[in-house]
Every structure is written in C-alpha cells, then in structure tokens.
Design a protein around this motif. Structure first.
Motif, PDB file in Angstrom:
ATOM      1  N   THR A 171       0.849  -1.198   0.000  1.00  0.00           N
ATOM      2  CA  THR A 171       0.000   0.000   0.000  1.00  0.00           C
ATOM      3  C   THR A 171       0.880   1.241   0.000  1.00  0.00           C
ATOM      4  O   THR A 171       1.762   1.382   0.858  1.00  0.00           O
ATOM      5  CB  THR A 171      -0.912   0.015   1.246  1.00  0.00           C
ATOM      6  N   THR A 173       0.921   5.307   0.313  1.00  0.00           N
ATOM      7  CA  THR A 173       0.056   6.388   0.789  1.00  0.00           C
ATOM      8  C   THR A 173       0.267   7.639  -0.064  1.00  0.00           C
ATOM      9  O   THR A 173       1.304   7.802  -0.706  1.00  0.00           O
ATOM     10  CB  THR A 173       0.336   6.715   2.265  1.00  0.00           C
ATOM     11  N   GLU A 236      -2.020  -1.065  -3.644  1.00  0.00           N
ATOM     12  CA  GLU A 236      -3.139  -0.212  -3.250  1.00  0.00           C
ATOM     13  C   GLU A 236      -2.646   1.205  -2.967  1.00  0.00           C
ATOM     14  O   GLU A 236      -1.484   1.404  -2.633  1.00  0.00           O
ATOM     15  CB  GLU A 236      -3.801  -0.795  -1.997  1.00  0.00           C
ATOM     16  N   LEU A 238      -3.731   4.659  -0.696  1.00  0.00           N
ATOM     17  CA  LEU A 238      -4.592   5.209   0.351  1.00  0.00           C
ATOM     18  C   LEU A 238      -4.292   6.696   0.511  1.00  0.00           C
ATOM     19  O   LEU A 238      -3.109   7.073   0.563  1.00  0.00           O
ATOM     20  CB  LEU A 238      -4.278   4.546   1.695  1.00  0.00           C
ATOM     21  N   ALA A 298      -9.954   5.927   0.934  1.00  0.00           N
ATOM     22  CA  ALA A 298      -9.746   5.481  -0.453  1.00  0.00           C
ATOM     23  C   ALA A 298      -9.737   6.711  -1.361  1.00  0.00           C
ATOM     24  O   ALA A 298     -10.495   7.658  -1.129  1.00  0.00           O
ATOM     25  CB  ALA A 298     -10.871   4.543  -0.865  1.00  0.00           C
ATOM     26  N   ASP A 300     -10.597   9.163  -4.413  1.00  0.00           N
ATOM     27  CA  ASP A 300     -11.808   9.359  -5.221  1.00  0.00           C
ATOM     28  C   ASP A 300     -11.409   9.335  -6.708  1.00  0.00           C
ATOM     29  O   ASP A 300     -10.651  10.201  -7.158  1.00  0.00           O
ATOM     30  CB  ASP A 300     -12.414  10.721  -4.825  1.00  0.00           C
TER      31      ASP A 300
END
Ligand code: NDP
Length: 396
Positions: A171, A173, A236, A238, A298, A300
């Motif tokens: 992930t 950030t 991912e 975040l 999450a 947009d």
C-alpha cells in the motif's frame, strides 16, 4: 574511500543528497566523481567547488562556457549537453544518485548500472518508462538499485528482505495534494501557483503539481509494480493526509508492517546512502502522542483520474509506461505554460494512449532503450497535437 556521483545535484533531491554528504564528512569521506545539473550553473559550480568532483556537467550545452568560467582554475573538468551527462554516468562510482527530473534521467541511470554501481533511484520515470530493461541491466551487471522515492524506500524497509511470495499487498500512501479538499467543480480553475504548493512535502515544482493531480502516485504505482515485481491488483493507494505512514506491506499471514517517519526526503536518501547500515540522520523524530491520530481514505477516482490511467497502463504493459510518462510530461509542460487547464491533463494523456493503442505497438516489450526513446518521442508529438501546441519531442 567510497566514490559517488549525483545526477540532478541542484534539484530538491540533489540538494538533500548534497546536504547529507556534507554532514557525513564531504570530500574527506567520499571521492566525488560527477555532479550534474540541467541549467543552474551558479549552484552547480558552488557545489563543485565544495565537493571537488572529477567532472561537473551542465545538460544545457549553451551554458558550458559559463560553467567553465565559474570553475576556472579549480582543476575540475567540465562538460555540457545531454550526451555529456550520459557519458559522465559511465565513469565508475560506488554509489550514484539518479535525481534528474523526468524521462531525461533514464539514460544516465541506465548507463551508471554498467559499472555495477549501487544506484539510488529517485528518478521514478526510469522504472515507469523502462522498468524491465533497467531491472534486467542491473541483474546482468551485478548492480543494485535502491528505491529513494519515500513510499518505495518505506516498502523496501518494511519488507526487510522477506520473500515477495509472502507478500499479499503493498500500500502506497498519498497526501491527496493541494486540492484534496477542493470542491470538484473548482479544480478546472486551479492555477499553477496553487498546484505548486504541497501540504506536507517540500519538493521540486513538477512533482508537486503531479502530487495535486496524483499523476505522481500513478507513476509510483507503476514504479512499485516494476521494482517489486508485484501484480498490479496487489498494489493499493490510500489517501493519508498526515503523510507520516509512507507505505504498508501486507503479508499472507494477515500481518501488516508499515513504515512511519517525518516527511523529510533525507530519511530515504540517507537510508540509501548508508545501506545496508542505518546511520544517524538529521530528520525530525515523530511524537505520535502529539500527532494523536492517523487517517486513511480510499482515493476518489473522479478527483484523481490519473490512478485509473496507471491501471490501464499496467494492464497493457510493454511500452505503455513510456507513452504514459511522456504524454504526462507534455501535458504538465502545457499546464505550467498556461496552455491547458489543470483538469485537462488527464484527458490529454488518455487521448494519447487511445491513439497509440489504435496504431498498435504499445504492448511491445521494450527490447532496447531506443525503443523506449522512440515511444517517448511519438507520445510527445501526439500530446502536442492533441493540445494544439508546438511539439517538444527533444526534451528527453
Ligand atoms: P527538481 O526539479 O527539484 O530537480 C531536478 C534536477 O534535474 C535538477 O538538478 C535539474 O537541474 C536537473 N535537470 C532538469 N532537467 C534536466 C535535463 N533535461 N537534463 C539533465 N538534468 C536536468 O526535481 P526533484 O529533485 O523534485 O525530483 C527529481 C526526481 O526525484 C524526480 O524524478 C522526482 O519524481 C523524484 N522524487 C522527488 C522527490 C522530492 O521530494 N523532490 C521525492 C521522490 C521522488 P537544474 O536545477 O539546473 O534545473
């Protein structure tokens, strides 16, 4: 004595690298091989007089006479032009910082691998445009690539050498950039000055604007895919407005290891400079009781269309990363020049990718740097056409 070179020495990452080297003894501790800059002769000459490299190179060849004059009598060799920057990368050095901004950083970083160096890679564009080539060259030459991008350095540290087979997710950030809290319908009016302000990090102008649009995160997702060899769906993003957790690695046993630190690039640069040891670094220490809370959300997709484009690029593979980056650089140039709106950038990149998909060849695996550079030029030409501006295909 360890030898080192800094490509892009006068930029935000270059200056932080210079600062750390000075704090670690400067030329008494390191033999400096090459320092390079784009056009800032004054600062390059100051740095050169202080670190005494073998050679100082200015990419803007027209500025070579000024560099010669500024270093007259110093005994430091000088050179000018993009070719001279790439040649300087062939001079053996134990550690090389790749911190030129944009696709212009690709060739020097690639060349530096030829002498089996440890390449501290801040220039994410190298992996986005030519990831498989770069990683294969590093393996072939016995060179080491260490990520300097804060999220990738964080993930590298969180991994701690564990087998990638045990990793479920990485992930990354993102602060959300300058317009995280703006109403969506105001984004089209965003000015260059507004986009050039970052809530947490002090960085070069281009990456700061790319943070506002999340093109920077889009590049980083592709960079993580190329560097760690992890499948796109396992990466991912975040939104984390505090910018204190930089990356989190999720393992198959359900455990997650995150990396926290103050938003100061000298941590990631210093980590790469001293790796595999951890040296004391002059970065602020986090006081988590004062921070109080860390928040995550999450992203947009309507606010950050660049992230969706990155997913499409990874699905295509091949030369799509080179096209994506070049179209993005052209769109960014046009936004900075006031020719297109902030919200037009993603559309320009999408149109270029669509045109190239129609023409075929985007999915071809890059077999040479020339293929990557050709795709870069084609994408810049198409982007210029899409925007109705003069083509600047020679930037790289
Ligand atoms: P800057 O714009 O601050 O600095 C770029 C450096 O590259 C300068 O030394 C500049 O010279 C030189 N340069 C510019 N164009 C050329 C060219 N065509 N040929 C040769 N040299 C050139 O960038 P940053 O330091 O912000 O970023 C550098 C790289 O690191 C980028 O890839 C960025 O994405 C990445 N990065 C940056 C972070 C940051 O905190 N800044 C964080 C993570 C990654 P001059 O000064 O003379 O113009």
């Amino acid at each position: 004595m360890r030898s080192l070179s800094i490509f892009g020495a006068t930029g935000s990452i270059g200056e932080s690298t210079f600062d750390l080297i000075q704090r670690q003894g400067g030329r008494a501790s390191y033999r400096i091989v090459a320092l390079t800059a784009g056009g800032n002769v004054r600062r390059l000459a100051e740095q050169a007089r202080s670190l005494r490299p073998e050679i100082a190179v200015i990419a803007d060849a027209a500025k070579l006479p000024a560099l010669r004059e500024a270093l007259a009598g110093s005994g430091i060799e000088t050179a000018g032009g993009a070719g001279a920057v790439a040649e300087a990368a062939l001079r053996p050095a134990d550690w090389v910082m790749s911190a030129i901004v944009g696709a212009a950083g690709l060739v020097p970083g690639f060349r530096a691998l030829s002498h089996g160096t440890t390449l501290a890679l801040a220039n994410k564009e190298s992996l986005v445009t030519a990831g498989p080539l770069l990683m294969a060259e590093a393996r072939r030459r016995g060179a080491t690539i260490l990520p300097v991008d804060s999220e990738h350095s964080a993930a590298f540290q969180a991994l701690g050498g564990e087998d990638m087979a045990a990793v479920e997710t990485v992930t990354l950030t993102a602060s959300g950039g300058a317009f995280r809290d703006w109403p969506l319908d105001r984004l089209a009016q965003a000015t260059v000055a507004e986009a050039s302000t970052h809530p947490n990090w002090a960085m070069g102008q281009r990456i700061t604007i790319d943070s506002a649009s999340m093109f920077n995160k889009a590049l980083e997702v592709i960079e993580a895919h190329e560097y760690f060899g992890i499948a796109p769906e396992r990466i991912e993003v975040l939104v984390h407005p505090e910018s204190l957790v930089h990356a989190i690695v999720g393992f198959r046993d359900g455990g997650m290891i995150g990396h926290l630190g103050a938003p100061d690039m000298r941590h990631a640069i210093g980590y790469a400079l001293n790796w595999p040891e951890r040296a004391a670094l002059p970065v602020a220490r986090l006081k988590l009781a004062e921070v109080g809370r860390l928040t995550f959300a999450a992203p947009d997709p309507a606010r950050y269309p660049a992230l969706g484009l990155a997913r499409a690029v990874m699905a295509t593979g091949g030369l799509a990363g080179a096209a994506f980056n070049a179209a993005k650089e052209s769109a960014l140039d046009a936004f900075i020049a006031g020719r297109i709106r902030f919200t037009d950038m993603a559309g320009v990149v999408e149109r270029v990718l669509d045109r190239l998909t129609g023409q075929g060849g985007l999915e071809k695996r890059p077999a040479s740097l020339d293929m990557v550079l050709d795709m870069d030029r084609s994408a810049r030409r198409l982007a210029a056409e899409a925007m109705g501006v003069p083509a600047d295909a020679e930037r790289i």
